[in-house]
Write an enzyme that holds these catalytic residues in place. Structure first.
Site, PDB file in Angstrom:
ATOM      1  N   ARG A   1       0.801  -1.218   0.000  1.00 18.41           N
ATOM      2  CA  ARG A   1       0.000   0.000   0.000  1.00 18.41           C
ATOM      3  C   ARG A   1       0.838   1.274   0.000  1.00 18.41           C
ATOM      4  NH1 ARG A   1      -3.555  -3.725   1.992  1.00 18.41           N
ATOM      5  NH2 ARG A   1      -2.344  -4.196   3.846  1.00 18.41           N
ATOM      6  N   VAL A   2       2.110   1.173   0.366  1.00 14.31           N
ATOM      7  CA  VAL A   2       2.971   2.353   0.382  1.00 14.31           C
ATOM      8  C   VAL A   2       4.248   2.150  -0.415  1.00 14.31           C
ATOM      9  CG1 VAL A   2       2.099   3.090   2.624  1.00 14.31           C
ATOM     10  CG2 VAL A   2       4.105   1.628   2.525  1.00 14.31           C
TER      11      VAL A   2
END
Length: 254
Positions: free
Chosen positions: A175-176
């Site tokens: 997600r990052v």
């Protein structure tokens, strides 16, 4: 770099094999091992990851970068469920107590980067989860996936096909990670993942010997080349990995 390996509820033979690999690679010089075997009482399995995190925080407060591996938190959840049932606490979904999410979030949120006045070190947590019948939508996997910044899913089906590492690209998410990558690498990896996903969808048809047009065959050939290039069984990748090991890589693995 300091590493802490926490084995929770694993078989003694498996733990001994993991320690032997670490010793053979010379990793025991900077690795601390915390073990709670499968034959130990559930109380020891429950407290093992907290003890390992305390050891990791000691080095982080001393200014060191620490990686802690929890192997695995599914066994930790089962140990906590056993303790809760013995204490006659009301069970919830899959007989787990209602505060199991809080137990794991409190543990994993201790991974952080400390300010300089607190030592300036960092603590990175890498939890391992065991799935039942490859179901990542079960209670414990979904809880831990929602806490972490992504997951790397290892597929038994790919392992049986001899694909190593057996990473399922479609179920592996960061997600990052994209924000930590260089723009050129991010643009290249995005197209590569899409091409590999298309290849996996068409691969099953190729195994049945179905006739395919030129465009479909080109997608399959491209996907096979991607798999061969990323496989650890490819001897050409050994030299490439050695060349990359001396450089710093901006990214994330969760």
């Amino acid at each position: 770099m300091v590493c802490v390996y926490c084995s929770i509820g694993q078989r003694a033979a498996g733990v001994a094999k993991a320690i032997a690999v670490l010793r053979a690679k010379g990793a025991m010089a900077y690795t601390a091992v915390v073990v709670s075997e499968g034959s130990d009482p559930p109380g020891l399995a429950y407290i093992a990851p907290y003890a390992a995190t305390s050891i990791a925080e000691h080095f982080a407060h001393a200014g060191r970068d620490v990686l802690i591996v929890f192997d695995d938190l599914t066994q930790h959840a089962r140990a906590y469920r056993e303790l809760s049932l013995l204490l006659r606490r009301p069970p919830g979904r899959e007989a787990f107590p209602g505060d199991i999410f809080y137990i794991h979030s409190r543990l994993l949120e201790r991974a952080t980067h400390f300010r300089k006045e607190l030592g300036g070190g960092s603590l990175t947590a890498l939890p391992i989860i065991e799935t039942d019948a490859q179901d990542i939508s079960a209670y414990i996997p979904t809880n831990l996936i929602s806490i972490t910044d992504g997951q790397v899913y290892l597929s038994p089906s790919l392992f049986e096909l001899g694909v190593l590492p057996a990473v399922d690209v479609s179920k592996s998410v960061s997600r990052v990670g994209g924000h930590a990558q260089r723009p050129a690498f991010r643009a290249f990896a995005g197209d590569l993942k899409l091409a590999y996903a298309q290849f996996e969808e068409l691969e099953s048809f190729a195994r049945f010997g179905a006739r395919m047009d030129a465009a479909t065959q080109a997608v399959i050939d491209h996907g096979q080349r991607i798999r061969a290039a990323s496989s650890s069984t490819n001897p050409r990748n050994v030299g490439a990995a050695a060349d990359c090991s001396s450089g710093r890589t901006d990214g994330e693995a969760v």
